[in-house]
Scaffold this motif. Structure first.
Motif, short mmCIF file in Angstrom:
data_model
loop_
_atom_site.label_atom_id
_atom_site.label_comp_id
_atom_site.label_asym_id
_atom_site.label_seq_id
_atom_site.Cartn_x
_atom_site.Cartn_y
_atom_site.Cartn_z
N LYS A 1 0.85 -1.19 0.00
CA LYS A 1 0.00 0.00 0.00
C LYS A 1 0.89 1.24 0.00
CE LYS A 1 -4.13 -1.89 0.90
NZ LYS A 1 -4.84 -2.23 -0.27
N ALA A 2 0.49 2.21 -0.79
CA ALA A 2 1.30 3.41 -0.94
C ALA A 2 1.50 4.13 0.39
CB ALA A 2 0.65 4.34 -1.96
N SER A 3 0.43 4.22 1.15
CA SER A 3 0.56 4.99 2.39
C SER A 3 1.31 4.23 3.47
CB SER A 3 -0.83 5.39 2.90
OG SER A 3 -1.50 4.26 3.41
N GLY A 4 1.00 2.94 3.62
CA GLY A 4 1.63 2.16 4.66
C GLY A 4 1.34 2.73 6.04
N ARG A 5 0.27 3.50 6.16
CA ARG A 5 -0.03 4.16 7.42
C ARG A 5 -0.86 3.27 8.32
NH1 ARG A 5 -2.35 9.91 6.71
NH2 ARG A 5 -2.78 9.31 8.83
N TYR A 6 -0.63 3.45 9.59
CA TYR A 6 -1.36 2.71 10.61
C TYR A 6 -1.96 3.69 11.59
CZ TYR A 6 0.85 -1.55 8.95
OH TYR A 6 1.25 -2.60 8.18
N GLU A 7 -3.00 3.24 12.26
CA GLU A 7 -3.62 4.05 13.30
C GLU A 7 -3.89 3.18 14.52
OE1 GLU A 7 -6.82 6.65 12.33
OE2 GLU A 7 -6.16 6.83 10.24
N ILE A 8 -3.98 3.85 15.64
CA ILE A 8 -4.35 3.19 16.88
C ILE A 8 -5.87 3.30 17.01
CG2 ILE A 8 -4.10 3.14 19.40
CD1 ILE A 8 -1.51 2.50 17.93
N VAL A 9 -6.50 2.18 17.32
CA VAL A 9 -7.95 2.17 17.51
C VAL A 9 -8.26 1.57 18.87
CG1 VAL A 9 -8.50 2.01 15.04
CG2 VAL A 9 -8.26 -0.08 16.39
N VAL A 10 -9.41 1.93 19.41
CA VAL A 10 -9.91 1.32 20.63
C VAL A 10 -11.20 0.60 20.26
CG1 VAL A 10 -11.15 3.43 21.34
CG2 VAL A 10 -10.55 1.68 23.05
N PHE A 11 -11.30 -0.66 20.67
CA PHE A 11 -12.49 -1.45 20.36
C PHE A 11 -13.60 -1.10 21.33
CE2 PHE A 11 -9.46 -3.57 17.81
CZ PHE A 11 -10.19 -4.16 16.79
N LEU A 12 -14.79 -0.91 20.77
CA LEU A 12 -15.93 -0.47 21.56
C LEU A 12 -16.68 -1.64 22.19
CD1 LEU A 12 -17.20 2.28 19.11
CD2 LEU A 12 -15.69 2.52 21.10
N ASP A 13 -16.39 -2.85 21.75
CA ASP A 13 -17.01 -4.06 22.29
C ASP A 13 -16.14 -5.25 21.92
OD1 ASP A 13 -18.87 -5.58 23.63
OD2 ASP A 13 -20.58 -4.92 22.43
N LYS A 14 -16.52 -6.44 22.37
CA LYS A 14 -15.79 -7.64 21.97
C LYS A 14 -15.86 -7.78 20.46
CE LYS A 14 -15.94 -10.71 25.89
NZ LYS A 14 -16.20 -12.06 26.33
N PHE A 15 -14.76 -8.28 19.86
CA PHE A 15 -14.72 -8.45 18.41
C PHE A 15 -13.80 -9.62 18.09
CE2 PHE A 15 -14.03 -7.26 13.96
CZ PHE A 15 -15.33 -6.93 13.60
N PRO A 16 -14.18 -10.47 17.11
CA PRO A 16 -13.38 -11.66 16.80
C PRO A 16 -12.10 -11.30 16.04
CG PRO A 16 -15.20 -11.48 15.26
CD PRO A 16 -15.38 -10.39 16.29
#
Length: 158
Positions: free
Chosen positions: A102-117
């Motif tokens: 991917k051209a951007s190769g960018r990442y972000e930090i996320v917080v999960f709002l509920d359980k997720f698989p």
């Protein structure tokens, strides 16, 4: 023909690499099997039993061969003695490997709002599962998509 299929199955079970197939493609092999069964006057129940056995043997061969193809992929080698159908599969897998990053190769930090698989990210990594409040560093593309679905909130330092 049944003996030929079982010999191929045995060869696949006993070899680390792919065994040489008895036909250039599964389709051709199945056509040969059907033609042979048409020429042989068998009671319908016996013919059905033979077809079931052949289908099971071929399914086992396919499973073994796909595992071997995947092993070759993971080790960076190109498999030999592929059927026509496996050539198409291998070609698709190679194209995935050759895709530019991917051209951007960018990442972000996320917080999960509920359980997720577990999820497969756009950079082909599996991460998770997640609990409510878990933080993760994921590709920006995935962060935007998951945020739009209400699964995560992008974490911003302000």
């Amino acid at each position: 023909m049944l003996g030929e299929i079982y010999a191929w199955l045995e060869a696949e079970m006993n070899a680390k690499l792919l065994a040489k197939p008895p036909a250039p493609s599964y389709a051709e092999l199945v056509n040969r099997l059907n033609e042979e069964l048409r020429r042989t006057a068998l009671p319908p129940a016996l013919e059905e039993g033979i077809r079931i056995q052949l289908a099971r043997a071929l399914a086992s061969i396919i499973e073994l061969r796909v595992r071997k193809i995947a092993a070759e992929l993971y080790q960076g080698r190109e498999p030999r003695d592929l059927t026509a159908e496996e050539e198409r599969l291998w070609g698709s897998l190679k194209r995935v490997l050759e895709m530019p990053a991917k051209a951007s190769g960018r990442y972000e930090i996320v917080v999960f709002l509920d359980k997720f698989p577990i999820i497969s990210t756009s950079d082909f990594k599996q991460i998770g599962p997640f609990n409510k409040g878990d933080l993760a560093k994921i590709p920006t593309e995935d962060a935007r998509e998951l945020e739009a679905k209400g699964v995560v909130r992008r974490f911003k330092l302000t």
